[in-house]
Design a protein around this motif. Sequence first.
Motif, PDB file in Angstrom:
ATOM      1  N   ASP A   1     -53.077 -10.150  90.353  1.00 50.25           N
ATOM      2  CA  ASP A   1     -52.124 -11.074  89.737  1.00 50.25           C
ATOM      3  C   ASP A   1     -52.310 -11.044  88.220  1.00 50.25           C
ATOM      4  OD1 ASP A   1     -50.566 -13.108  88.839  1.00 50.25           O
ATOM      5  OD2 ASP A   1     -51.621 -14.720  89.892  1.00 50.25           O
ATOM      6  N   TRP A   2     -51.393 -10.381  87.525  1.00 52.30           N
ATOM      7  CA  TRP A   2     -51.548 -10.190  86.073  1.00 52.30           C
ATOM      8  C   TRP A   2     -51.147 -11.406  85.270  1.00 52.30           C
ATOM      9  CZ3 TRP A   2     -54.819  -6.672  85.352  1.00 52.30           C
ATOM     10  CH2 TRP A   2     -54.852  -5.570  86.205  1.00 52.30           C
ATOM     11  N   ASN A   3     -50.572 -12.440  85.918  1.00 48.74           N
ATOM     12  CA  ASN A   3     -50.188 -13.648  85.175  1.00 48.74           C
ATOM     13  C   ASN A   3     -51.363 -14.595  85.002  1.00 48.74           C
ATOM     14  OD1 ASN A   3     -47.487 -12.905  84.917  1.00 48.74           O
ATOM     15  ND2 ASN A   3     -47.156 -13.463  87.069  1.00 48.74           N
ATOM     16  N   PHE A   4     -52.471 -14.255  85.613  1.00 50.30           N
ATOM     17  CA  PHE A   4     -53.656 -15.095  85.530  1.00 50.30           C
ATOM     18  C   PHE A   4     -54.065 -15.220  84.054  1.00 50.30           C
ATOM     19  CE2 PHE A   4     -58.212 -15.927  86.580  1.00 50.30           C
ATOM     20  CZ  PHE A   4     -57.975 -17.025  87.371  1.00 50.30           C
ATOM     21  N   PRO A   5     -54.123 -16.460  83.485  1.00 54.38           N
ATOM     22  CA  PRO A   5     -54.322 -16.590  82.041  1.00 54.38           C
ATOM     23  C   PRO A   5     -55.787 -16.435  81.632  1.00 54.38           C
ATOM     24  CG  PRO A   5     -54.102 -18.756  83.036  1.00 54.38           C
ATOM     25  CD  PRO A   5     -54.026 -17.761  84.154  1.00 54.38           C
ATOM     26  N   VAL A   6     -56.215 -15.214  81.451  1.00 49.61           N
ATOM     27  CA  VAL A   6     -57.612 -14.977  81.098  1.00 49.61           C
ATOM     28  C   VAL A   6     -57.673 -13.770  80.161  1.00 49.61           C
ATOM     29  CG1 VAL A   6     -57.981 -13.601  83.193  1.00 49.61           C
ATOM     30  CG2 VAL A   6     -59.925 -14.655  82.103  1.00 49.61           C
ATOM     31  N   ASN A   7     -58.570 -13.847  79.171  1.00 51.68           N
ATOM     32  CA  ASN A   7     -58.618 -12.707  78.247  1.00 51.68           C
ATOM     33  C   ASN A   7     -59.577 -11.630  78.752  1.00 51.68           C
ATOM     34  OD1 ASN A   7     -61.239 -13.220  77.338  1.00 51.68           O
ATOM     35  ND2 ASN A   7     -60.550 -14.489  75.631  1.00 51.68           N
ATOM     36  N   VAL A   8     -59.520 -10.478  78.087  1.00 53.13           N
ATOM     37  CA  VAL A   8     -60.244  -9.296  78.552  1.00 53.13           C
ATOM     38  C   VAL A   8     -61.754  -9.566  78.606  1.00 53.13           C
ATOM     39  CG1 VAL A   8     -60.772  -6.885  77.986  1.00 53.13           C
ATOM     40  CG2 VAL A   8     -58.450  -7.765  77.693  1.00 53.13           C
ATOM     41  N   GLY A   9     -62.272 -10.193  77.541  1.00 52.94           N
ATOM     42  CA  GLY A   9     -63.710 -10.494  77.498  1.00 52.94           C
ATOM     43  C   GLY A   9     -64.141 -11.351  78.683  1.00 52.94           C
ATOM     44  N   ASN A  10     -63.283 -12.317  79.048  1.00 53.99           N
ATOM     45  CA  ASN A  10     -63.639 -13.193  80.177  1.00 53.99           C
ATOM     46  C   ASN A  10     -63.548 -12.481  81.516  1.00 53.99           C
ATOM     47  OD1 ASN A  10     -64.312 -15.362  78.593  1.00 53.99           O
ATOM     48  ND2 ASN A  10     -62.218 -16.171  78.555  1.00 53.99           N
ATOM     49  N   VAL A  11     -62.599 -11.558  81.625  1.00 53.80           N
ATOM     50  CA  VAL A  11     -62.530 -10.752  82.857  1.00 53.80           C
ATOM     51  C   VAL A  11     -63.853 -10.004  83.040  1.00 53.80           C
ATOM     52  CG1 VAL A  11     -61.476  -8.685  83.901  1.00 53.80           C
ATOM     53  CG2 VAL A  11     -60.028 -10.476  82.924  1.00 53.80           C
ATOM     54  N   VAL A  12     -64.353  -9.439  81.960  1.00 56.69           N
ATOM     55  CA  VAL A  12     -65.595  -8.663  82.050  1.00 56.69           C
ATOM     56  C   VAL A  12     -66.782  -9.594  82.287  1.00 56.69           C
ATOM     57  CG1 VAL A  12     -67.061  -6.997  80.851  1.00 56.69           C
ATOM     58  CG2 VAL A  12     -64.584  -6.861  80.625  1.00 56.69           C
ATOM     59  N   MET A  13     -66.734 -10.779  81.664  1.00 59.11           N
ATOM     60  CA  MET A  13     -67.823 -11.753  81.870  1.00 59.11           C
ATOM     61  C   MET A  13     -67.916 -12.161  83.356  1.00 59.11           C
ATOM     62  SD  MET A  13     -70.313 -13.296  80.399  1.00 59.11           S
ATOM     63  CE  MET A  13     -70.118 -13.430  78.614  1.00 59.11           C
ATOM     64  N   MET A  14     -66.779 -12.133  84.068  1.00 55.93           N
ATOM     65  CA  MET A  14     -66.793 -12.476  85.505  1.00 55.93           C
ATOM     66  C   MET A  14     -67.784 -11.597  86.264  1.00 55.93           C
ATOM     67  SD  MET A  14     -62.806 -13.014  86.375  1.00 55.93           S
ATOM     68  CE  MET A  14     -61.832 -14.241  85.524  1.00 55.93           C
ATOM     69  N   GLY A  15     -67.966 -10.371  85.778  1.00 63.27           N
ATOM     70  CA  GLY A  15     -68.942  -9.477  86.411  1.00 63.27           C
ATOM     71  C   GLY A  15     -70.364 -10.021  86.322  1.00 63.27           C
ATOM     72  N   ARG A  16     -70.595 -10.970  85.419  1.00 67.09           N
ATOM     73  CA  ARG A  16     -71.941 -11.530  85.230  1.00 67.09           C
ATOM     74  C   ARG A  16     -72.133 -12.823  86.015  1.00 67.09           C
ATOM     75  NH1 ARG A  16     -75.377  -8.083  83.304  1.00 67.09           N
ATOM     76  NH2 ARG A  16     -76.655  -9.811  82.548  1.00 67.09           N
ATOM     77  N   TYR A  17     -71.056 -13.372  86.580  1.00 68.08           N
ATOM     78  CA  TYR A  17     -71.138 -14.685  87.222  1.00 68.08           C
ATOM     79  C   TYR A  17     -72.214 -14.753  88.304  1.00 68.08           C
ATOM     80  CZ  TYR A  17     -66.836 -16.565  85.098  1.00 68.08           C
ATOM     81  OH  TYR A  17     -65.884 -17.036  84.232  1.00 68.08           O
ATOM     82  N   GLY A  18     -72.342 -13.662  89.068  1.00 64.34           N
ATOM     83  CA  GLY A  18     -73.279 -13.660  90.196  1.00 64.34           C
ATOM     84  C   GLY A  18     -74.705 -13.966  89.764  1.00 64.34           C
ATOM     85  N   GLY A  19     -75.049 -13.614  88.515  1.00 62.83           N
ATOM     86  CA  GLY A  19     -76.417 -13.848  88.031  1.00 62.83           C
ATOM     87  C   GLY A  19     -76.565 -15.163  87.285  1.00 62.83           C
TER      88      GLY A  19
END
Length: 265
Positions: free
Chosen positions: A96-114
């Motif tokens: 879903d590309w309408n999700f209001p999130v910037n590129v940096g935050n998309v990548v930060m999601m990869g860190r959420y698990g830790g």
Amino acid sequence: MEAVHAKPGPIERISVRNLSVDYHGIVALHDVSLQVQASSLCGLVGMNGAGKSTLFKALMGFVRPSCGSIVIDGLPLRQARRSQAVAYVPQMESVDWNFPVNVGNVVMMGRYGGMNLLRIPRPRDHRAVRKSLERVDLWSLRDRQIGELSGGQRKRAFLARALAQGASVLLLDEPFAGVDIRTEKLMIQLFEQFRAEGRTLLISTHDFSHVRGFCDQVVLINKTVMAYGDTSEVFTEENLARTFSTIPPHDLALPVEDEVWLGEA
Ligand SMILES: Nc1ncnc2c1ncn2[C@@H]1O[C@H](COP(=O)(O)OP(=O)(O)OP(=O)(O)O)[C@@H](O)[C@H]1O
Ligand SMILES: [Mg+2]
């Protein structure tokens, strides 16, 4: 028709045994078994509807198999997911590309698990995000909304997210679809670096030259595994012809439904 199975490798990063998945009773995957070794680039090839994305979703635990088992990095799937061992870059049509999130935050999601439940990034999380974005050449676009990126840039953003996660197994669903030649080259270079770092990549593609060019292993799929193993042995005209024939072998064995009369008596 017998599937051609390679001998299991010395270290198996992905091990799937007798996996079947159906959607509301319609078979998408049937009795899939395969092993992918550590430090390997493995292609996943099959026609539209062959079950490639379904296999990725099963490997991520997004669809529930009707039977079979999945082990990643020696761990049952649930544990492997918890330990961040596996990252997924979805086929882009399913995002879903309408999700209001910037590129940096998309990548930060990869860190959420830790992170803890508050999800406050630590300095090392910021460093990992920056390094990942630099590796895919997107640092300058870190503040852009994800929906404002081009198709190739979006793919690189998702790749950066997988990188930031530090996963040892990367599942990439059609990463090359619609990307220009420069991005394609960048991705292939990155994939080869990932392999050198000991990661394992399963990559679906419709482009046979990719398989011949850089995949050491390949899985040919048509609802079930038609052949898998070293590319040089398995990626043959004969196996491709079997894989791209329209009727998968197990469909031939399905019981024929009783004829139903739908007209007026
Ligand atoms: N959510 C769903 N509900 C019902 N059927 C589905 C669903 N997702 C996939 N399917 C069906 O399962 C089969 C396998 O689909 P899948 O998306 O795994 O194929 P694919 O190999 O990834 O194809 P493509 O090359 O087009 O991406 C198809 O027949 C598809 O219609
Ligand atoms: Mg797909």
